[in-house]
Design a protein around this motif. Structure first.
Motif, mmCIF file in Angstrom:
data_model
loop_
_atom_site.group_PDB
_atom_site.id
_atom_site.type_symbol
_atom_site.label_atom_id
_atom_site.label_comp_id
_atom_site.label_asym_id
_atom_site.label_seq_id
_atom_site.Cartn_x
_atom_site.Cartn_y
_atom_site.Cartn_z
ATOM 1 N N GLY A 219 75.417 -8.883 -16.169
ATOM 2 C CA GLY A 219 75.460 -8.764 -17.619
ATOM 3 C C GLY A 219 76.766 -8.141 -18.063
ATOM 4 N N VAL A 220 77.050 -8.258 -19.334
ATOM 5 C CA VAL A 220 78.334 -7.790 -19.870
ATOM 6 C C VAL A 220 78.456 -6.274 -19.734
ATOM 7 N N ARG A 221 79.616 -5.847 -19.298
ATOM 8 C CA ARG A 221 79.971 -4.426 -19.288
ATOM 9 C C ARG A 221 81.145 -4.220 -20.240
ATOM 10 N N ARG A 222 81.167 -3.040 -20.894
ATOM 11 C CA ARG A 222 82.254 -2.706 -21.821
ATOM 12 C C ARG A 222 82.811 -1.325 -21.480
ATOM 13 N N TYR A 223 84.145 -1.220 -21.544
ATOM 14 C CA TYR A 223 84.806 0.015 -21.137
ATOM 15 C C TYR A 223 85.909 0.400 -22.113
ATOM 16 N N GLY A 244 92.339 0.620 -25.592
ATOM 17 C CA GLY A 244 91.678 -0.651 -25.836
ATOM 18 C C GLY A 244 90.224 -0.563 -25.427
ATOM 19 N N VAL A 245 89.455 -1.534 -25.849
ATOM 20 C CA VAL A 245 88.089 -1.701 -25.369
ATOM 21 C C VAL A 245 88.028 -3.058 -24.710
ATOM 22 N N ILE A 246 87.617 -3.085 -23.455
ATOM 23 C CA ILE A 246 87.576 -4.333 -22.701
ATOM 24 C C ILE A 246 86.134 -4.667 -22.332
ATOM 25 N N SER A 247 85.866 -5.940 -22.201
ATOM 26 C CA SER A 247 84.542 -6.393 -21.778
ATOM 27 C C SER A 247 84.692 -7.225 -20.513
ATOM 28 N N ALA A 248 83.691 -7.166 -19.649
ATOM 29 C CA ALA A 248 83.728 -7.901 -18.386
ATOM 30 C C ALA A 248 82.409 -8.641 -18.192
ATOM 31 N N ARG A 249 82.527 -9.885 -17.735
ATOM 32 C CA ARG A 249 81.348 -10.689 -17.419
ATOM 33 C C ARG A 249 81.714 -11.637 -16.284
ATOM 34 N N ASP A 250 80.944 -11.555 -15.186
ATOM 35 C CA ASP A 250 81.154 -12.436 -14.032
ATOM 36 C C ASP A 250 82.594 -12.382 -13.527
ATOM 37 N N GLY A 251 83.178 -11.183 -13.526
ATOM 38 C CA GLY A 251 84.517 -11.008 -12.993
ATOM 39 C C GLY A 251 85.637 -11.322 -13.963
ATOM 40 N N SER A 308 82.142 8.430 -26.821
ATOM 41 C CA SER A 308 81.394 8.921 -27.972
ATOM 42 C C SER A 308 82.119 8.593 -29.277
ATOM 43 N N MET A 309 83.435 8.797 -29.283
ATOM 44 C CA MET A 309 84.228 8.486 -30.477
ATOM 45 C C MET A 309 84.089 7.009 -30.838
ATOM 46 N N TRP A 310 84.200 6.127 -29.834
ATOM 47 C CA TRP A 310 84.145 4.689 -30.104
ATOM 48 C C TRP A 310 82.759 4.271 -30.600
ATOM 49 N N ARG A 311 81.716 4.813 -29.999
ATOM 50 C CA ARG A 311 80.361 4.425 -30.412
ATOM 51 C C ARG A 311 80.084 4.836 -31.845
ATOM 52 N N GLN A 312 80.506 6.041 -32.233
ATOM 53 C CA GLN A 312 80.252 6.481 -33.608
ATOM 54 C C GLN A 312 81.129 5.729 -34.597
ATOM 55 N N GLN A 313 82.303 5.298 -34.137
ATOM 56 C CA GLN A 313 83.203 4.573 -35.035
ATOM 57 C C GLN A 313 82.774 3.122 -35.232
ATOM 58 N N GLY A 315 79.626 1.679 -33.582
ATOM 59 C CA GLY A 315 78.229 1.395 -33.289
ATOM 60 C C GLY A 315 78.027 0.709 -31.950
ATOM 61 N N THR A 316 79.103 0.488 -31.188
ATOM 62 C CA THR A 316 79.013 -0.225 -29.907
ATOM 63 C C THR A 316 79.017 0.763 -28.750
ATOM 64 N N PRO A 317 77.961 0.794 -27.928
ATOM 65 C CA PRO A 317 77.948 1.678 -26.756
ATOM 66 C C PRO A 317 78.845 1.120 -25.655
ATOM 67 N N LEU A 318 79.367 2.000 -24.847
ATOM 68 C CA LEU A 318 80.231 1.608 -23.734
ATOM 69 C C LEU A 318 79.617 2.043 -22.408
#
Length: 594
Positions: A219-223, A244-251, A308-313, A315-318
């Motif tokens: 499943g998708v991961r976000r960092y 930045g915020v990056i997402s990963a799925r299947d490599g 925490s800063m990104w999630r409150q800004q 709404g997306t959890p990492l």
């Protein structure tokens, strides 16, 4: 009577002849044995040299994904090492090796041949069968990602081989080099090879454990991705610059968001990292000011604040965070080749450090938005380079390994099992909660400038003998400010980020923090021989000492801590090094208490 008298002198002569004959035979046998030992040593030396050469060739072939070459080299290494083992366990060799002191070199060579033979059989031969796992054509899925499925399929085998490699490395390190320098040198060469091999295989095994889940096989991961700027020092390395915020799925990895630190807003409900953290760092407002979010050298703290800063800004959890710096990027670009910006400019392993940490400030002058946009583009390209790992596999792994060793690549996962693996591999950049002797010194920029590009450091940690309950220890830190060009922009050498107008241009105004051995008792702290104002506390079990100093252009400040540390602190000293621009000289003279 006369006959008896004449016969008596003949007996001693015959006895002497027999003695001389026996001695002569013994000497002849000894000469033959020595010559035979010399022959065995000569042949064994050749076998061991061949085995080591082929072992290196096998490792290189594995990194190139050349299965046939890897297997052939591993087979030759095993054959040569077994030949050396048979010679060094010959009955004559074994008898000579049992002679106290004189036989020590022979016994050491026997152990060396055992280690080389086992390394070939238990490590090189099975890892050669897995060469396809590291074949660049198989490890990558085009230019967009990493074949994490292939890594996951071979993780169990890699783990078994890595365990064997570490056991053999421990055995190699335990061999006595003896009084014979040639044998001692051979032992040191062997330890270098077994250590390099075990680290490489364990690193590959760790990647096989971590990359599939962390790059989104399930499943998708976000960092959160932080590009730190060590020209303005912070405890984990440098100021959070571009992020930045990056997402990963299947490599496959994508950059979803990218921005300068100024767009990371203060959260309305800050995360709480506990009373100890607040006591040490609350004055810096790390929860709400991204510029001071990494004032502790414990990277998980900074990671959690950013998440925490990104999630409150948004709404997306990492799922975690990672950070690196331009020096680590320079290592990687030398293996992958340059990155090309939209205007055609090439950023290479040779120029990226100077561009990002020095010349860009002169190039853009006071136009901070333009400079930050420029650095953001470099950061974006860096993320792609890091996550696709293009280029020569061996070179990429070596670059990443160096970055991890220098603590320039750090990763945090909010999953406990993954974080434990990250900690064991050196990627977590934690303040270690250990009972071993410990000394970590970090520098934090207090002027808000970029003067730490010119900072040079040295560290010396010394302790007394392991007698009594406590022993005397000293930690001496030398900090040299090489910024002597006072025509540099105020943004680089001024005090624009500090309200104290007394900061003269070119002065390095720094907060210096030391984390010392668990249970240590501070006696004195001096700066250039004088007693400064300082504060103490604890951080994750360690004595925590903070002071501030100003270093004039071209000057050196010496901070010296004297303290008592418990002799119950056992094992080798742990001396983490803050990843800044320089490569500091570190001297450790701390006897191990057992």
């Amino acid at each position: 009577m006369t006959a008896s008298t004449e016969a008596s002198p003949a007996r001693p002569r015959r006895r002497r002849r027999r003695i001389l004959l026996v001695v002569g035979l013994l000497v002849a046998l000894l000469v033959i044995a020595v010559l035979y030992l010399g022959y065995l040593a000569y042949k064994a030396k050749g076998d061991l040299e061949t085995a080591r050469t082929q072992a290196t060739a096998a490792r290189s072939a594995v990194l190139d994904g050349d299965v046939a070459k890897a297997k052939a080299a591993a087979a030759q290494a095993q054959s040569s090492s077994e030949s050396a083992r048979s010679k060094t366990h010959d009955i004559v060799w074994s008898a000579a090796a049992a002679v106290p002191w004189l036989g020590d070199p022979l016994d050491s060579v026997s152990q060396i041949s055992d280690v080389v033979a086992d390394l070939s059989r238990e490590v090189l031969t099975p890892i050669a069968d897995l060469a396809t796992t590291l074949d660049p054509t198989n490890l990558r899925t085009g230019d967009k990602g990493i074949n994490t499925t292939l890594l996951a399929q071979n993780e169990t085998k890699l783990g078994t081989i890595a365990d064997a490699a570490e056991r053999i490395d421990t055995r190699a390190a335990g061999i006595d080099g003896s009084w014979f320098s040639t044998v001692s040198d051979a032992r040191d060469q062997l330890v270098g090879q077994t250590t390099k091999t075990s680290r490489f295989i364990r690193g590959t095994d760790t990647a096989a454990k971590l990359l599939p889940p962390m790059l989104g096989n399930n499943g998708v991961r976000r960092y959160f991705f932080a590009f730190q700027t060590p020209a303005e020092s912070r405890a984990t390395g440098g100021l959070l610059g571009a992020y930045g915020v990056i997402s990963a799925r299947d490599g496959r990895v994508n950059v979803d968001n990218l921005g300068p630190n100024t767009t990371l807003r203060a959260p309305s409900r800050p995360i709480d990292l506990g009373a100890e953290f607040d006591t040490n760092y609350a004055i810096n407002r790390p929860y709400v000011d991204s510029r001071n979010s990494n004032v502790s050298s414990h990277f998980p703290y900074a990671a959690q604040i950013w998440m925490s800063m990104w999630r409150q800004q948004t709404g997306t959890p990492l799922d975690g965070a990672l950070a690196t710096d331009p020096i680590a990027l320079s290592y990687l670009l030398k293996a992958t080749g340059p990155i090309t910006l939209t205007d055609g400019e090439q950023i290479t392993g040779d120029n990226v450090v100077d561009i990002t940490l020095s010349s860009s400030y002169k190039r853009f002058g006071g136009d901070n938005p333009a400079r930050k946009a420029y650095l953001q583009e470099i950061a974006s390209k860096a993320i792609t380079t890091l996550t696709t790992a293009r280029g020569n596999t061996g070179g990429v792994l070596e670059a990443l390994g160096r970055a991890v060793h220098e603590r320039r690549l750090m990763v945090y996962s909010n999953r406990a099992d993954e974080q434990a693996l990250l900690a064991s591999s050196g990627l977590a950049h934690e303040v270690q909660q250990t009972g071993a002797p410990y000394a970590e010194v970090t520098v934090g920029n207090l002027a808000g400038n970029k003067i730490d590009y010119y900072l040079r450091r040295s560290v010396r940690y010394e302790s007394g003998a392991c007698t009594g309950d406590m022993r005397q220890s000293t930690l001496t830190v030398s900090l040299t400010n090489t910024a002597t060009d006072l025509s540099l922009p105020a943004y680089v050498i001024g005090g624009l980020g500090n309200p104290d107008k007394r900061i003269r241009p070119g002065t390095n105004y720094a907060n210096v923090t030391a984390n010392l051995t668990n249970g240590a008792v501070l006696q004195t702290i001096t700066v250039d021989g004088e007693s400064p104002l300082y504060g103490t506390g604890t951080e994750l079990g360690h004595l925590h000492v903070m002071t501030q100093l100003r270093i004039k252009p071209g000057a050196t400040a010496v901070v010296k801590y004297t303290y008592l540390e418990p002799t119950s602190a056992r094992g080798a000293a742990v001396v983490p090094v803050q990843p800044l621009v320089d490569q500091p000289a570190v001297t450790v003279n701390v006897p191990q208490c057992r």
